[in-house]
Motif scaffolding. Sequence first.
Motif, short mmCIF file in Angstrom:
data_model
loop_
_atom_site.label_atom_id
_atom_site.label_comp_id
_atom_site.label_asym_id
_atom_site.label_seq_id
_atom_site.Cartn_x
_atom_site.Cartn_y
_atom_site.Cartn_z
N VAL A 1 0.85 -1.20 0.00
CA VAL A 1 0.00 0.00 0.00
C VAL A 1 0.89 1.24 0.00
O VAL A 1 0.64 2.20 -0.75
CB VAL A 1 -0.93 0.01 1.23
CG1 VAL A 1 -1.77 1.29 1.25
CG2 VAL A 1 -1.83 -1.22 1.25
N PHE A 2 1.92 1.21 0.83
CA PHE A 2 2.81 2.36 0.94
C PHE A 2 3.59 2.59 -0.36
O PHE A 2 3.78 3.73 -0.78
CB PHE A 2 3.79 2.15 2.09
CG PHE A 2 4.59 3.38 2.42
CD1 PHE A 2 4.00 4.44 3.07
CD2 PHE A 2 5.92 3.47 2.07
CE1 PHE A 2 4.73 5.58 3.38
CE2 PHE A 2 6.66 4.61 2.36
CZ PHE A 2 6.06 5.66 3.02
N VAL A 3 4.02 1.51 -0.99
CA VAL A 3 4.73 1.63 -2.26
C VAL A 3 3.85 2.31 -3.30
O VAL A 3 4.32 3.18 -4.04
CB VAL A 3 5.18 0.24 -2.76
CG1 VAL A 3 5.69 0.32 -4.18
CG2 VAL A 3 6.25 -0.33 -1.85
N MET A 4 2.58 1.96 -3.34
CA MET A 4 1.65 2.58 -4.28
C MET A 4 1.52 4.08 -3.99
O MET A 4 1.45 4.90 -4.90
CB MET A 4 0.28 1.90 -4.16
CG MET A 4 -0.65 2.18 -5.32
SD MET A 4 -0.06 1.45 -6.86
CE MET A 4 -1.52 1.60 -7.90
N ILE A 5 1.54 4.42 -2.71
CA ILE A 5 1.45 5.82 -2.32
C ILE A 5 2.70 6.59 -2.77
O ILE A 5 2.61 7.68 -3.32
CB ILE A 5 1.29 5.94 -0.78
CG1 ILE A 5 -0.06 5.36 -0.34
CG2 ILE A 5 1.40 7.39 -0.32
CD1 ILE A 5 -0.19 5.18 1.15
N VAL A 6 3.87 6.01 -2.54
CA VAL A 6 5.12 6.67 -2.89
C VAL A 6 5.23 6.87 -4.41
O VAL A 6 5.70 7.91 -4.88
CB VAL A 6 6.32 5.85 -2.37
CG1 VAL A 6 7.62 6.40 -2.90
CG2 VAL A 6 6.33 5.84 -0.85
N LEU A 7 4.79 5.89 -5.17
CA LEU A 7 4.89 5.97 -6.63
C LEU A 7 4.11 7.16 -7.20
O LEU A 7 4.46 7.67 -8.27
CB LEU A 7 4.37 4.68 -7.27
CG LEU A 7 5.28 3.45 -7.18
CD1 LEU A 7 4.56 2.22 -7.71
CD2 LEU A 7 6.58 3.68 -7.96
N VAL A 8 3.07 7.59 -6.51
CA VAL A 8 2.23 8.66 -7.06
C VAL A 8 2.96 10.00 -7.10
O VAL A 8 2.59 10.89 -7.88
CB VAL A 8 0.91 8.80 -6.26
CG1 VAL A 8 1.10 9.62 -5.00
CG2 VAL A 8 -0.19 9.44 -7.12
#
Length: 283
Positions: free
Chosen positions: A252-259
């Motif tokens: 979930v955090f990785v998806m957030i960082v990618l944005v």
Amino acid sequence: MDIESIYKIVVMIFTVSNLAAMGLEINKDEAIVTLKNPRFVMLILVWGWIVGPALAWGITQIIPLSAPHAAGLLLISLAPTAPFFPLMVTKARGDMSAAGAFILVATIGTVIFLPLLVPFLIKGLTVSIWGLAKPLLIMVLLPLIVGFIIKVKKEAFANKIGPIVKKIGTLFLLITAVMTFWLYWEEMLSAIGSYAVGAQVLFLGIITFLAYKIPFGLKKTQRSGMALGMCTRNIAAVFVAYFSIVNPDPGVFVMIVLVVPIALIVALIAARIFAKDAKTLSE
């Protein structure tokens, strides 16, 4: 103190300083004029917390994302606008008078609607509405409001400390980025080969296109600001929400960082297109 605790402190400083800087930059008179436009305010709410989450949910049904990546996309969809939003509006030759009001409405809307919608949109997360709302009120809304009040009451002082606060926010954004890669580099590399990046590009591209092309009575210069506000994401608010979830999956955090880089790239492309459109309109 372990590295995870240090990381959370760094994220907290990044969040508070960036939101305070946004508040210190808001033009009071321009914001008030725009806030008196009920159509503009209503459209922020519609695009931000009806169309945006619905679009993200639709993408998760079409693209075979992993459960953590799907949850990350849905979380991201609930937090429009970023600290670099006014800069994008300037590049797009958009209506800057609406930028301050957009930031206020979008931030307040995020604090209200993100805690309410997360339990319904994202299944499997252990989270309470108040558990999400409390840190958002303290770390997101409060710094913005304090910064805005200082701007209203002591404008000269706000103009003096604003650049300093913004530099602190930028510094801690860089520290956050470095620590994130250090802690989550394996998950980030694995995400590149998944559908995560494509899903984010699709979400940001569609919401930006729709907000710009569907007028709802707004001028093009106002629509470009609306579109860029929806294209960019309030990463600080999403960080706060993520750390309020009990035992969240790192995906979930990785998806957030990618944005962060994806939204910046999409916003730059959109701003350039909108600027050309505005130039043609003025000729």
